[in-house]
Design a protein around this motif. Structure first.
Motif, short mmCIF file in Angstrom:
data_model
loop_
_atom_site.label_atom_id
_atom_site.label_comp_id
_atom_site.label_asym_id
_atom_site.label_seq_id
_atom_site.Cartn_x
_atom_site.Cartn_y
_atom_site.Cartn_z
N CYS A 1 0.83 -1.21 0.00
CA CYS A 1 0.00 0.00 0.00
C CYS A 1 0.86 1.25 0.00
CB CYS A 1 -0.92 0.00 1.22
SG CYS A 1 -2.18 -1.30 1.19
N VAL B 1 0.63 4.12 -3.08
CA VAL B 1 0.26 5.54 -2.98
C VAL B 1 1.39 6.46 -3.44
CG1 VAL B 1 -1.40 5.16 -1.13
CG2 VAL B 1 0.98 5.65 -0.56
N ILE C 1 -1.33 6.08 -10.66
CA ILE C 1 -2.53 6.76 -10.18
C ILE C 1 -2.56 8.23 -10.60
CG2 ILE C 1 -2.72 5.24 -8.19
CD1 ILE C 1 -1.53 7.44 -6.48
N VAL D 1 -7.43 5.98 -4.08
CA VAL D 1 -6.66 4.83 -3.59
C VAL D 1 -6.73 4.74 -2.07
CG1 VAL D 1 -4.37 3.78 -3.53
CG2 VAL D 1 -5.13 4.98 -5.58
#
Length: 370
Positions: free
Chosen positions: A42, A46, A52, A268
Motif C-alpha cells: 500500500c 500511494v 494513479i 486509492v
C-alpha cells in the motif's frame, strides 16, 4: 505493477515450514509476513504516481502557475464544507436529516493527512515486523538447530536415525528447561496483539477519529444502497476539495485566490484504509482467540496430550505420548508441538517413542512442572 510489488512476494509464503523450519505459528506469520507485505504494498502504491497520476490537481485563476498552486495546496492542506454534502442529496433529504446549511469559517473541515499516508503505512509495516525480529533474537534458531534437517520430506534412512538420536539426547538432557523459551514466544504473540490495538488507535487519531467506525459505516452504506445517504468513503476521503491561496499584489495588499482541487490520491486511500480496517479486525480476533488458546493449554495437560496425539496417533505413539505429556512442563510440550509441525508424522512418532523410553531414567525428582 507486478515489478513494483515483486520484492514483497517472499513475505507472503505462510506454509514454508518444510523448506525452512520456524518456531512460530500461522497467526504469528500473518503479522510479519502478510501484514508487513500488505502495508508495504500500500505504501508503494500511494507513491506510484505513474499508475494513479498526480496526487492532487487544482484549478485556479490563470494568473497563478499550476505547479505552484498544486504544491501549495498539497502541503498546506485542503478543506471541505460538510453542509454542502447535504445539499447534494437534495433539500428533502436535508430536511429529513435536520441539516441546516451554514457557511462560515467554523464549518470548514481541513484535510492534510494525505501527504503523510506513505510514511504512516511504512512505519506501521515496520511495527508489525518488530515482534518477529525480537523473537528471532531471543530464540537463536533453536528449532532449526534441533531439527538438523529432519523437516525435509526426503531424508536418508541412516542419517534420519542418527539425527533422531541426537534430537532425543538433546531433549532428555535439556528436559524441563524450555519454559522460559515458551514464555518469550507467548510474550511476542502478546506484543502482536498489543500492536494491532495500538495501530487501530493510532490510525483513528491520524484520520481525525473516523477510522474506528469506518468499516461498519461503509458496509451499512453499501447494504442500503440509498441515494439519499452520504457515502462515508467520500466523506472521509473526499475527492473534490477547496484550497485558499494568499499572495501580495502589486500594491502591497493581500490577495486571496480560491482553488478547486481534485484529490486523485483519495481514490486509492479510501480502498486502502477499508482493507486495512477489515484486516486489523481479523488480526485482533485471531490474536485474542490465540491468547485464550494459550491460556487453556497452559491449564489443561489433557488438551496438551490430545494435541500431540493428533500428530502421532496414526503410528502407534499414543502410549509414548501419554508418558511424555505426564512428565513435561508447558515449555517442553510447546517445543514438542513446534517440532511436530516441522516434521512428518512418522518421524515425530519415532522421536516420541525414543523419548518416552529414555525420560524415566534421566529425570530428576526436583524438576517443577507447569
Amino acid at each position: 505493477m507486478q515489478g513494483l510489488l515483486s520484492p514483497l512476494a517472499f513475505h507472503t509464503n505462510l506454509f514454508s515450514a518444510r523448506a525452512k523450519p520456524c518456531g512460530d505459528g500461522l497467526v504469528f506469520r500473518l503479522h510479519y509476513r502478510v501484514t508487513f507485505a500488505l502495508l508495504m504494498a500500500c505504501c508503494l502504491l500511494v507513491t506510484a504516481t505513474q499508475y494513479i497520476g498526480a496526487p492532487i490537481s487544482c484549478l485556479s485563476e490563470e494568473v497563478l502557475p499550476q505547479n505552484v498552486i498544486n504544491t501549495y495546496c498539497y502541503i498546506a492542506g485542503t478543506f471541505t464544507m460538510p453542509s454542502t454534502a447535504a445539499l447534494r442529496l437534495g433539500w428533502k433529504a436535508a430536511q429529513r436529516r435536520r441539516v441546516v446549511p451554514t457557511y462560515g469559517q467554523e464549518e470548514k473541515r481541513y484535510h492534510n493527512y494525505y501527504m503523510w499516508v506513505p510514511y504512516m503505512l511504512f512505519l506501521q509495516s515496520v511495527s508489525f515486523y518488530l515482534p518477529h525480529w525480537l523473537w528471532k533474537v531471543m530464540q537463536t534458531d533453536k528449532v532449526r538447530g534441533i531439527l538438523q534437517g529432519l523437516n525435509y520430506v526426503v531424508v536418508d534412512e541412516e542419517q534420519r536415525r542418527i539425527k533422531e538420536v541426537l534430537m532425543v539426547n538433546y531433549l532428555v538432557f535439556h528436559w524441563g528447561s524450555h519454559t522460559a523459551w515458551a514464555c518469550k514466544y507467548v510474550l511476542c504473540e502478546s506484543l502482536n496483539l498489543l500492536n494491532v490495538v495500538l495501530q487501530l488507535l493510532v490510525t483513528d487519531s491520524f484520520l481525525s477519529g473516523q477510522f474506528m467506525s469506518y468499516g461498519p459505516r461503509v458496509v451499512r452504506y453499501l447494504r442500503r444502497g440509498a441515494e439519499d445517504d452520504i457515502d462515508p468513503m467520500d466523506q472521509m476521503f473526499p475527492r473534490l476539495t477547496k484550497c485558499t491561496f494568499y499572495r501580495y499584489g502589486a500594491g502591497g495588499s493581500l490577495e486571496r485566490y480560491d482553488a478547486l482541487c481534485v484529490l486523485s490520491i483519495n481514490v486509492v486511500n479510501d480502498k486502502i484504509y477499508l482493507t486495512v480496517w477489515f484486516w486489523y479486525i481479523v488480526l485482533l480476533v485471531l490474536g485474542s482467540l490465540l491468547l485464550l488458546y494459550r491460556l487453556v493449554t497452559l491449564c489443561s495437560p489433557k488438551l496438551r496430550f490430545r494435541l500431540l496425539q493428533a500428530r502421532g496417533s496414526k503410528y502407534g505413539a499414543d502410549p509414548a505420548i501419554d508418558d511424555v505429556t505426564r512428565q513435561c512442563s508447558y515449555g517442553d510440550w510447546y517445543l514438542l508441538r513446534t517440532l511436530s509441525r516441522n516434521m512428518s508424522a512418522p518421524v515425530f512418532s519415532s522421536v516420541i517413542k525414543q523419548l518416552a523410553l529414555q525420560l524415566p531414567r534421566n529425570r530428576t525428582s526436583n524438576e517443577v512442572k507447569v
